[in-house]
Design a protein around this motif. Structure first.
Motif, short mmCIF file in Angstrom:
data_model
loop_
_atom_site.label_atom_id
_atom_site.label_comp_id
_atom_site.label_asym_id
_atom_site.label_seq_id
_atom_site.Cartn_x
_atom_site.Cartn_y
_atom_site.Cartn_z
N ALA A 166 0.85 -1.20 0.00
CA ALA A 166 0.00 0.00 0.00
C ALA A 166 0.88 1.25 0.00
O ALA A 166 0.64 2.19 -0.77
N ALA A 167 1.90 1.23 0.85
CA ALA A 167 2.80 2.40 0.92
C ALA A 167 3.56 2.59 -0.39
O ALA A 167 3.71 3.71 -0.88
N GLU A 168 4.02 1.47 -0.97
CA GLU A 168 4.74 1.56 -2.25
C GLU A 168 3.88 2.21 -3.32
O GLU A 168 4.33 3.08 -4.06
N SER A 169 2.63 1.74 -3.42
CA SER A 169 1.79 2.26 -4.50
C SER A 169 1.44 3.73 -4.26
O SER A 169 1.01 4.41 -5.17
N LEU A 170 1.62 4.21 -3.02
CA LEU A 170 1.39 5.62 -2.75
C LEU A 170 2.67 6.43 -2.94
O LEU A 170 2.72 7.61 -2.61
N GLY A 171 3.72 5.75 -3.42
CA GLY A 171 4.94 6.48 -3.76
C GLY A 171 5.97 6.57 -2.65
O GLY A 171 6.91 7.35 -2.75
N ALA A 172 5.82 5.77 -1.58
CA ALA A 172 6.76 5.87 -0.46
C ALA A 172 8.08 5.17 -0.79
O ALA A 172 8.08 4.06 -1.33
N SER A 173 9.19 5.81 -0.44
CA SER A 173 10.50 5.19 -0.64
C SER A 173 10.74 4.18 0.48
O SER A 173 10.01 4.16 1.47
N TRP A 174 11.79 3.34 0.32
CA TRP A 174 12.05 2.33 1.35
C TRP A 174 12.30 2.92 2.72
O TRP A 174 11.72 2.44 3.71
N PRO A 175 13.14 3.97 2.86
CA PRO A 175 13.30 4.55 4.20
C PRO A 175 11.98 5.04 4.79
O PRO A 175 11.71 4.83 5.97
N SER A 176 11.14 5.66 3.95
CA SER A 176 9.85 6.14 4.46
C SER A 176 8.98 4.98 4.92
O SER A 176 8.30 5.07 5.94
N ILE A 177 8.98 3.91 4.14
CA ILE A 177 8.16 2.76 4.52
C ILE A 177 8.61 2.24 5.88
O ILE A 177 7.80 2.02 6.79
N LEU A 178 9.93 2.07 6.03
CA LEU A 178 10.45 1.55 7.31
C LEU A 178 10.14 2.49 8.47
O LEU A 178 9.66 2.07 9.51
#
Ligand code: ATP
Ligand code: MG
Lengths: 263, 334
Positions: A166-178
């Motif tokens: 969900a976060a990826e498809s909203l454009g979140a980078s890996w650091p942001s996701i973590l």
């Protein structure tokens, strides 16, 4: 029938409680008897004002905090990645993280000394800072079983994969996701692993002693060998620190799903 | 040139081929549905479009640009999951604003857009609630709003309604369709519920075992199934094998004959009309506005639907009738 089994349970609990509490009470009682003329906290006063206590306790606290920080930075991304992309590796990683419980600390330390002695390619025992670093690394190893277990359980409780997608498809980078999606949702699991680590590191003796660092564990041992009342007081203090950590784990575990309601 | 085109898409997990030579193209603003039974690969195709899964071979293009190997972050494709996938640590406003925050929009703009979309999905008053304080329908509307607010090029919905109860499901699907029309959003909706597919879609892709079995406008797929599978999946078609067709209708065919239950007319036993078949009523079920009869004719049991007008219309088991089936209502399928 029912009442006898309940009675049996109570008897078992009573025996268990006495088994644990009696030595504690006896130690506590003894620690209060430093002054000949009745109970006092004299032993605690002596211990707490001893510069050796302050220095070693401060040192171990600092080591524990560093261990926790490095441990979290190491374990959270690892456990996350294993769960997300390499679930097949999980049994292996679980086994590796359990090794420190199986291999005696003394073996690990001798391994380190062999690998990192002053004539090795990476001498970490040459000066105090380097040895501190080595000690912290060994504490991270020691803390692995506790940190990995609790963080892995925390990750399993949320749907890591779907949240990540969900976060990826909203454009979140890996650091942001973590940092913004995964960390906050396993915060209580991280904290309980951290307090457990704190309790383990604060009283650790073998590694600190063999690496010759001024930690709280060796200090406890030194006092224990040379004094009468102060060791009891120290034992009670160490016990309280451990239990405070455990208590905090409970607090954070209970608040894992807070019923937050902003007004 | 279609907006989204997929060519020769294949996906294999180990030795297991899950998606097989999948082809499709959809126009901008179109609402299409992937309809098919569990395990036919709907989710897998959707995940490849979103970028969560890499195709074994084939190409996915959006607006002429090949996105087959682009990361999900860069695709600008929104996704709504069956399990909602809301961030538990964020309230409604924060959940919806997350995508805008990731795009580094400034605070005022985020607040304005979030407020707008909250109104659109009718969640006013729930701004500060956390996901665990919301009902399933509300959660899914938050998830929808979260996907919409970043203005995706394509919106993907993977069985978004299947965890909800019937009334909310109906309500929400109308709301989704309405929003989609208003925004002119290119949308792919996945479901295994044929009613949902029929009521919502411009176009339906019926899928079976990783392939598109039939595609077409909703009304077409329902009335003109191309294969036995589609006929079985779409409605309560009577499907007759070659031998049964020969016996009952005197026609020679290769595949199957599909006849919809509502297209068979029941006449009384003394009817003098030409081209009718003798039949005997065996059973009936009351389905509300229609009554479904099982009628035996020439050793074949047919399902026949009649409107349930008055109680006296009901024909008891054993009643002799004559059946009339127009040639136009018989469809030969593969
Ligand atoms: N990561 C995976 N590894 C191995 N097999 C998988 C994987 N993901 C899906 N499959 C298999 O692919 C097939 C299609 O799965 P998919 O989830 O696309 O079906 P679906 O049409 O969405 O079904 P449903 O309606 O139940 O959601 C299934 O047989 C499934 O077991
Ligand atoms: Mg699916």
């Amino acid at each position: 029938m029912k009442s006898t089994s309940r009675l049996g349970a109570w008897v078992a609990i009573a025996i268990g409680t006495i088994y644990f509490l009696l030595p504690l009470i006896a130690t506590f009682e003894f620690s209060l008897k430093m002054n000949r003329d009745g109970y006092s906290f004299e032993a605690y006063k002596v211990v707490l004002s001893d510069p050796g206590f302050q220095a070693t306790f401060g040192y171990s606290t600092l080591m524990a905090v560093l261990t926790i920080i490095v441990g979290i930075l190491l374990v959270v991304p690892t456990a996350y990645w294993i769960q997300l992309k390499l679930p097949r590796l999980r049994p292996l990683v679980e086994f590796i993280t359990l090794l420190p419980l199986v291999i005696p600390a003394i073996v690990i330390v001798f391994g380190y000394l062999k690998l990192y002695n002053s004539s090795a390619w990476l001498p970490l025992t040459g000066n105090d800072r380097a040895t501190d670093f080595l000690l912290m690394c060994s504490y991270v190893t020691l803390a692995l079983p506790y940190l990995y277990r609790s963080i892995d359980a925390g990750l399993r409780a949320i749907d890591v994969r779907t949240l990540t997608e969900a976060a990826e498809s909203l454009g979140a980078s890996w650091p942001s996701i973590l940092l913004q999606v995964i960390f906050p949702n396993v915060k209580s699991a991280i904290l309980s692993g951290a307090f457990l680590t704190f309790a383990v590191v604060i009283g650790e003796f073998t590694m600190a002693s063999l690496l010759g660092r001024p930690a709280f564990g060796p200090y406890l041992q030194l006092i224990g060998a040379n004094r009468a009342y102060e060791p009891s007081a120290l034992a009670i203090i160490a016990f309280l620190v451990t239990w405070a950590s455990m208590g905090l784990i409970q607090v954070f575990a209970r608040n894992a799903r807070p019923a937050r309601k902003t007004a | 040139m279609a907006y989204l085109t997929i060519n020769n898409l294949h996906k294999r997990f180990d030795d297991h081929v899950v998606v097989h030579d999948f082809n499709m193209s959809i126009e901008q603003g179109e609402f299409v549905t992937f309809l098919g039974p569990s395990g036919c690969g709907k989710t897998t195709v959707l995940r490849m479009i979103a970028g969560f899964e890499t195709p074994t071979s084939g190409h996915i293009r959006v607006g002429g640009e090949d996105i087959t190997h682009q990361s999900p972050q860069k695709r600008g494709i929104g996704m709504v999951f069956q399990s909602y996938a809301l961030f538990p640590n964020m309230n409604v406003t924060q959940n919806i604003g997350f995508g805008l925050k990731m795009r580094k929009c400034d605070g005022a703009e985020i607040a304005r857009k979030v407020a707008e979309v909250i109104k659109l999905v009718e969640l006013s008053g729930k701004e500060n609630h956390y996901p665990h304080e919301l009902s399933g329908g509300q959660r899914q509307r938050v998830a929808l709003a979260r996907a919409l607010v970043v203005e995706p090029r394509i919106l993907l919905l993977d069985e978004p309604l299947s965890a909800l109860d019937a009334r909310i499901r109906k309500n929400l699907r109308e709301q989704i369709r309405d929003i989609q029309r208003r925004l002119g959003l290119t949308t792919i909706f996945v479901t295994h519920d044929q009613e949902e597919a029929l009521t919502m879609s411009d176009r339906i892709f019926v899928m079976n075992q990783g392939r598109v079995e039939q595609e077409g406008r909703a009304e077409m797929v329902y009335t003109e199934p191309a294969t036995e599978f589609v006929a079985r999946f779409m409605g309560n078609y009577n499907l007759l094998g070659a031998a049964e067709t020969q016996r009952l209708l005197g026609l020679n065919i290769n595949g199957h004959m599909a006849i919809r239950p509502e297209s068979i007319h029941v006449l009384d036993a003394h009817s003098q009309q030409a081209d009718t078949l003798a039949g005997t009523i065996r059973q009936h079920q009351l389905l509300g506005n229609i009554i479904r009869y099982q009628i035996e004719s020439a050793g074949v049991t047919l399902q026949v639907d009649r409107l349930n007008r008055t109680a006296s219309d009901l024909m008891p088991a054993g009643t002799e009738v004559r059946l009339q089936i127009s040639r136009d209502d018989m469809r030969e399928v593969r």
